[in-house]
Design a protein around this motif. Structure first.
Motif, PDB file in Angstrom:
ATOM      1  N   THR A 194       0.829  -1.201   0.000  1.00 39.50           N
ATOM      2  CA  THR A 194       0.000   0.000   0.000  1.00 39.50           C
ATOM      3  C   THR A 194       0.867   1.257   0.000  1.00 39.50           C
ATOM      4  OG1 THR A 194      -0.131  -0.001   2.410  1.00 39.50           O
ATOM      5  CG2 THR A 194      -1.872  -1.174   1.200  1.00 39.50           C
ATOM      6  N   VAL A 195       0.212   2.392  -0.186  1.00 43.30           N
ATOM      7  CA  VAL A 195       0.918   3.663  -0.262  1.00 43.30           C
ATOM      8  C   VAL A 195       1.757   3.958   0.982  1.00 43.30           C
ATOM      9  CG1 VAL A 195       0.610   6.166  -0.426  1.00 43.30           C
ATOM     10  CG2 VAL A 195      -0.693   4.648  -1.934  1.00 43.30           C
ATOM     11  N   PRO A 196       1.277   3.717   2.213  1.00 42.67           N
ATOM     12  CA  PRO A 196       2.129   4.005   3.371  1.00 42.67           C
ATOM     13  C   PRO A 196       3.465   3.268   3.340  1.00 42.67           C
ATOM     14  CG  PRO A 196      -0.144   3.730   4.076  1.00 42.67           C
ATOM     15  CD  PRO A 196      -0.087   3.324   2.633  1.00 42.67           C
ATOM     16  N   VAL A 197       3.474   2.023   2.860  1.00 43.67           N
ATOM     17  CA  VAL A 197       4.726   1.272   2.777  1.00 43.67           C
ATOM     18  C   VAL A 197       5.622   1.862   1.695  1.00 43.67           C
ATOM     19  CG1 VAL A 197       5.761  -0.990   2.419  1.00 43.67           C
ATOM     20  CG2 VAL A 197       3.544  -0.813   3.535  1.00 43.67           C
ATOM     21  N   ILE A 198       5.035   2.194   0.563  1.00 43.66           N
ATOM     22  CA  ILE A 198       5.813   2.792  -0.522  1.00 43.66           C
ATOM     23  C   ILE A 198       6.466   4.086  -0.052  1.00 43.66           C
ATOM     24  CG2 ILE A 198       5.623   3.897  -2.787  1.00 43.66           C
ATOM     25  CD1 ILE A 198       3.359   1.831  -3.386  1.00 43.66           C
ATOM     26  N   GLN A 199       5.704   4.927   0.606  1.00 41.66           N
ATOM     27  CA  GLN A 199       6.229   6.229   1.014  1.00 41.66           C
ATOM     28  C   GLN A 199       7.160   6.162   2.218  1.00 41.66           C
ATOM     29  OE1 GLN A 199       2.805   8.850   1.373  1.00 41.66           O
ATOM     30  NE2 GLN A 199       2.695   9.100  -0.849  1.00 41.66           N
TER      31      GLN A 199
END
Length: 255
Positions: A194-199
């Motif tokens: 998900t986005v939190p992991v990517i960022q």
């Protein structure tokens, strides 16, 4: 949106791009290991993503990486049986991982449909989230490692990993891994970070080649609505790189 300001690097064509990204990846992993003794990378599939891995395998510089001190993860995966040729894991093993002395205990494939959870993709996603949490350090901003390099491809529809426009996955703020049930790109069932992991990654690299990716690249760099262009969320904490060939960069001003 959090993260570093993107920088764009343009190469002549897809072949040169793959070799250049491979060289950059080797350097980044060696630097991370010099700084911390270990390194972690998130791989991407697709034509260019696998070409990068093949270029690493062919490079004499690959021996500079301490493969025994590298953790390998994936950004997303097709929820298919282990060994299926359509799985990113299978393709990555054939292109690179079978040719270097990486420790299998440090290779973390996303779940397969013939795994412990069977066809239950939500249970499989939760299992992988637990594996990410177990590998996280107290200082990591989310319950997942802060990856040294997280590579992403981008689709013509501006999706990254298996986070597609108009689907709920790109809006997920709490879970680190989601099951995807209705991917517009077959197969429909997938697993995705998900986005939190990517960022939370130190560096995020968006790697794209071809005219078909040019509009998506433009949207990602132009601050588009993430629900319409998930690539706009691709930002690393320390660096964000768009690594492109000329065709993929053709709709950018000044390129």
């Amino acid at each position: 949106m959090s993260g570093s300001e993107p920088k764009t690097v343009v190469h002549e064509d897809a072949r040169v791009l793959a070799r250049a990204v491979a060289a950059r990846l080797v350097t980044a992993l060696v630097d991370a290991q010099a700084a911390r003794g270990t390194a972690s990378v998130v791989l991407t599939g697709g034509t260019v993503g696998i070409a990068v891995l093949a270029a690493v395998a062919e490079s004499p510089a690959r021996d500079a990486v301490d493969w025994a001190n590298l953790d390998v993860w994936w950004g997303d995966e097709r929820f298919l049986p282990t060994g299926d040729i359509e799985r990113n894991e299978t393709q990555a093993r054939e292109a690179l991982l079978d040719h270097v002395p990486v420790l299998q205990a440090r290779v973390h494939p996303m779940p397969a449909s013939d795994g412990p959870d069977g066809a239950d993709v939500e249970a499989a996603a939760a299992r992988h989230a637990a594996e990410l949490a177990a590998a996280a350090r107290p200082e990591d901003p989310v319950e997942a490692p802060s990856f040294d390099v997280l590579m992403l491809g981008v689709g013509p529809d501006a999706h990254i990993a298996s986070l597609f426009p108009g689907l709920p996955g790109v809006l997920e703020e709490k879970r680190t891994v989601v099951g995807v049930h209705d991917s517009p790109k077959p197969p429909p069932i997938r697993v995705s970070l998900t986005v939190p992991v990517i960022q939370a990654a130190r560096e995020v690299w968006v790697v794209a080649a071809g005219e078909g990716k040019a509009e998506a690249v433009s949207l990602g760099l132009g601050g588009a609505d993430p629900s319409e262009a998930p690539v706009a969320t691709a930002r690393g904490r320390e660096a964000t790189l768009y690594l492109l060939d000329r065709a993929a960069a053709s709709r950018l001003d000044g390129v």
